[in-house]
Scaffold this motif. Structure first.
Motif, PDB file in Angstrom:
ATOM      1  N   THR A 187       0.833  -1.206   0.000  1.00  0.00           N
ATOM      2  CA  THR A 187       0.000   0.000   0.000  1.00  0.00           C
ATOM      3  C   THR A 187       0.863   1.250   0.000  1.00  0.00           C
ATOM      4  OG1 THR A 187      -1.746  -1.174   1.182  1.00  0.00           O
ATOM      5  CG2 THR A 187      -1.817   1.226   1.259  1.00  0.00           C
ATOM      6  N   ASP A 188       1.930   1.254   0.785  1.00  0.00           N
ATOM      7  CA  ASP A 188       2.838   2.403   0.813  1.00  0.00           C
ATOM      8  C   ASP A 188       3.501   2.622  -0.545  1.00  0.00           C
ATOM      9  OD1 ASP A 188       2.189   2.764   3.475  1.00  0.00           O
ATOM     10  OD2 ASP A 188       4.024   1.801   4.239  1.00  0.00           O
ATOM     11  N   LYS A 189       3.916   1.544  -1.206  1.00  0.00           N
ATOM     12  CA  LYS A 189       4.551   1.663  -2.527  1.00  0.00           C
ATOM     13  C   LYS A 189       3.575   2.219  -3.560  1.00  0.00           C
ATOM     14  CE  LYS A 189       8.527   0.131  -1.328  1.00  0.00           C
ATOM     15  NZ  LYS A 189       9.582   1.085  -1.064  1.00  0.00           N
ATOM     16  N   ILE A 190       2.326   1.764  -3.512  1.00  0.00           N
ATOM     17  CA  ILE A 190       1.307   2.284  -4.427  1.00  0.00           C
ATOM     18  C   ILE A 190       1.090   3.775  -4.176  1.00  0.00           C
ATOM     19  CG2 ILE A 190      -1.165   2.203  -5.009  1.00  0.00           C
ATOM     20  CD1 ILE A 190      -1.008  -0.850  -4.555  1.00  0.00           C
ATOM     21  N   GLY A 191       1.097   4.165  -2.904  1.00  0.00           N
ATOM     22  CA  GLY A 191       0.942   5.575  -2.552  1.00  0.00           C
ATOM     23  C   GLY A 191       2.096   6.434  -3.041  1.00  0.00           C
ATOM     24  N   ASP A 192       3.274   5.846  -3.237  1.00  0.00           N
ATOM     25  CA  ASP A 192       4.453   6.596  -3.692  1.00  0.00           C
ATOM     26  C   ASP A 192       4.474   6.821  -5.201  1.00  0.00           C
ATOM     27  OD1 ASP A 192       5.327   6.721  -1.093  1.00  0.00           O
ATOM     28  OD2 ASP A 192       6.759   5.062  -1.288  1.00  0.00           O
ATOM     29  N   ILE A 193       3.620   6.132  -5.952  1.00  0.00           N
ATOM     30  CA  ILE A 193       3.625   6.269  -7.408  1.00  0.00           C
ATOM     31  C   ILE A 193       3.095   7.642  -7.789  1.00  0.00           C
ATOM     32  CG2 ILE A 193       2.627   5.401  -9.565  1.00  0.00           C
ATOM     33  CD1 ILE A 193       2.492   2.637  -8.253  1.00  0.00           C
ATOM     34  N   ASN A 194       3.818   8.330  -8.670  1.00  0.00           N
ATOM     35  CA  ASN A 194       3.419   9.656  -9.136  1.00  0.00           C
ATOM     36  C   ASN A 194       2.657   9.506 -10.452  1.00  0.00           C
ATOM     37  OD1 ASN A 194       3.115  12.264  -9.946  1.00  0.00           O
ATOM     38  ND2 ASN A 194       5.272  12.825  -9.763  1.00  0.00           N
ATOM     39  N   LEU A 195       1.348   9.394 -10.353  1.00  0.00           N
ATOM     40  CA  LEU A 195       0.527   9.208 -11.543  1.00  0.00           C
ATOM     41  C   LEU A 195       0.376  10.508 -12.338  1.00  0.00           C
ATOM     42  CD1 LEU A 195      -2.231   6.832 -10.149  1.00  0.00           C
ATOM     43  CD2 LEU A 195      -0.271   6.248 -11.563  1.00  0.00           C
ATOM     44  N   ASP A 196       0.523  11.655 -11.678  1.00  0.00           N
ATOM     45  CA  ASP A 196       0.425  12.936 -12.393  1.00  0.00           C
ATOM     46  C   ASP A 196       1.511  13.043 -13.457  1.00  0.00           C
ATOM     47  OD1 ASP A 196      -1.736  13.693 -10.854  1.00  0.00           O
ATOM     48  OD2 ASP A 196      -0.508  14.778  -9.389  1.00  0.00           O
ATOM     49  N   SER A 197       2.708  12.634 -13.113  1.00  0.00           N
ATOM     50  CA  SER A 197       3.822  12.684 -14.052  1.00  0.00           C
ATOM     51  C   SER A 197       3.566  11.770 -15.250  1.00  0.00           C
ATOM     52  CB  SER A 197       5.119  12.282 -13.345  1.00  0.00           C
ATOM     53  OG  SER A 197       6.180  12.196 -14.265  1.00  0.00           O
ATOM     54  N   ALA A 198       3.089  10.562 -14.975  1.00  0.00           N
ATOM     55  CA  ALA A 198       2.802   9.622 -16.058  1.00  0.00           C
ATOM     56  C   ALA A 198       1.689  10.151 -16.947  1.00  0.00           C
ATOM     57  CB  ALA A 198       2.424   8.259 -15.473  1.00  0.00           C
ATOM     58  N   ALA A 199       0.661  10.749 -16.352  1.00  0.00           N
ATOM     59  CA  ALA A 199      -0.456  11.288 -17.134  1.00  0.00           C
ATOM     60  C   ALA A 199       0.008  12.431 -18.024  1.00  0.00           C
ATOM     61  CB  ALA A 199      -1.570  11.747 -16.208  1.00  0.00           C
ATOM     62  N   LYS A 200       0.887  13.290 -17.502  1.00  0.00           N
ATOM     63  CA  LYS A 200       1.393  14.416 -18.295  1.00  0.00           C
ATOM     64  C   LYS A 200       2.225  13.933 -19.476  1.00  0.00           C
ATOM     65  CE  LYS A 200       1.326  17.754 -14.556  1.00  0.00           C
ATOM     66  NZ  LYS A 200       2.090  18.496 -13.557  1.00  0.00           N
ATOM     67  N   LYS A 201       2.918  12.808 -19.304  1.00  0.00           N
ATOM     68  CA  LYS A 201       3.725  12.258 -20.398  1.00  0.00           C
ATOM     69  C   LYS A 201       2.851  11.545 -21.427  1.00  0.00           C
ATOM     70  CE  LYS A 201       7.854  11.736 -17.566  1.00  0.00           C
ATOM     71  NZ  LYS A 201       8.736  10.820 -16.859  1.00  0.00           N
ATOM     72  N   LEU A 202       1.769  10.900 -20.970  1.00  0.00           N
ATOM     73  CA  LEU A 202       0.903  10.160 -21.878  1.00  0.00           C
ATOM     74  C   LEU A 202      -0.093  11.051 -22.625  1.00  0.00           C
ATOM     75  CD1 LEU A 202       0.034   6.970 -19.816  1.00  0.00           C
ATOM     76  CD2 LEU A 202       1.352   7.076 -21.913  1.00  0.00           C
ATOM     77  N   ALA A 203      -0.493  12.150 -22.042  1.00  0.00           N
ATOM     78  CA  ALA A 203      -1.532  12.998 -22.624  1.00  0.00           C
ATOM     79  C   ALA A 203      -1.221  13.415 -24.066  1.00  0.00           C
ATOM     80  CB  ALA A 203      -1.788  14.214 -21.741  1.00  0.00           C
ATOM     81  N   PRO A 204      -0.014  13.903 -24.389  1.00  0.00           N
ATOM     82  CA  PRO A 204       0.244  14.293 -25.781  1.00  0.00           C
ATOM     83  C   PRO A 204       0.142  13.116 -26.761  1.00  0.00           C
ATOM     84  CG  PRO A 204       1.923  15.221 -24.335  1.00  0.00           C
ATOM     85  CD  PRO A 204       1.109  14.261 -23.519  1.00  0.00           C
ATOM     86  N   ALA A 205       0.607  11.947 -26.368  1.00  0.00           N
ATOM     87  CA  ALA A 205       0.536  10.780 -27.246  1.00  0.00           C
ATOM     88  C   ALA A 205      -0.912  10.369 -27.482  1.00  0.00           C
ATOM     89  CB  ALA A 205       1.332   9.628 -26.653  1.00  0.00           C
TER      90      ALA A 205
END
Length: 124
Positions: free
Chosen positions: A42-60
């Motif tokens: 649970t702690d590891k899942i909480g550490d994932i930065n999904l905002d960064s991944a979303a910003k990288k995927l959005a243009p594609a």
């Protein structure tokens, strides 16, 4: 010390209680281990930065959807132009008449094979 039971239900209750008493310490030990590891996951899942991944995927994704939209626009334009030319030349009416004739012929085949029954395929 053996317990003397008077009914099957009493004997079953005694067996369930004995099993539960014997398994409880093992369950508690395994439960502590599971809780420790599930907390870590649970702690590891909480550490994932999904905002960064979303910003990288959005243009594609935006680019991919633009390509799909453009392609569909070209396809619908081509189909519309093709259908328009069929209508202009009268070929559309011929195609519709042909499809109607085919449908009528198929209906006639089924009616003939059915021998007046509601389930035409039973004859086959």
């Amino acid at each position: 010390m053996a317990t003397e039971y008077k009914t099957v239900d009493q004997a079953m209750d005694g067996m369930k209680e004995t099993i539960a008493n014997r398994l409880q310490p093992a369950y508690d030990t395994l439960g502590k281990v599971a809780i420790k590891h599930l907390s870590g996951i649970t702690d590891k899942i909480g550490d994932i930065n999904l905002d960064s991944a979303a910003k990288k995927l959005a243009p594609a994704i935006d680019n991919g959807l633009s390509v799909v939209e453009s392609t569909l626009s070209k396809i619908t334009g081509a189909v519309g132009a093709f259908w328009g030319s069929l209508v202009d030349t009268g070929a559309a009416n011929n195609v519709m008449n042909m499809l109607g004739s085919i449908s009528g012929a198929i209906g006639h085949v089924f009616d003939s094979g059915a021998g007046g029954k509601k389930r035409p395929l039973c004859s086959f």
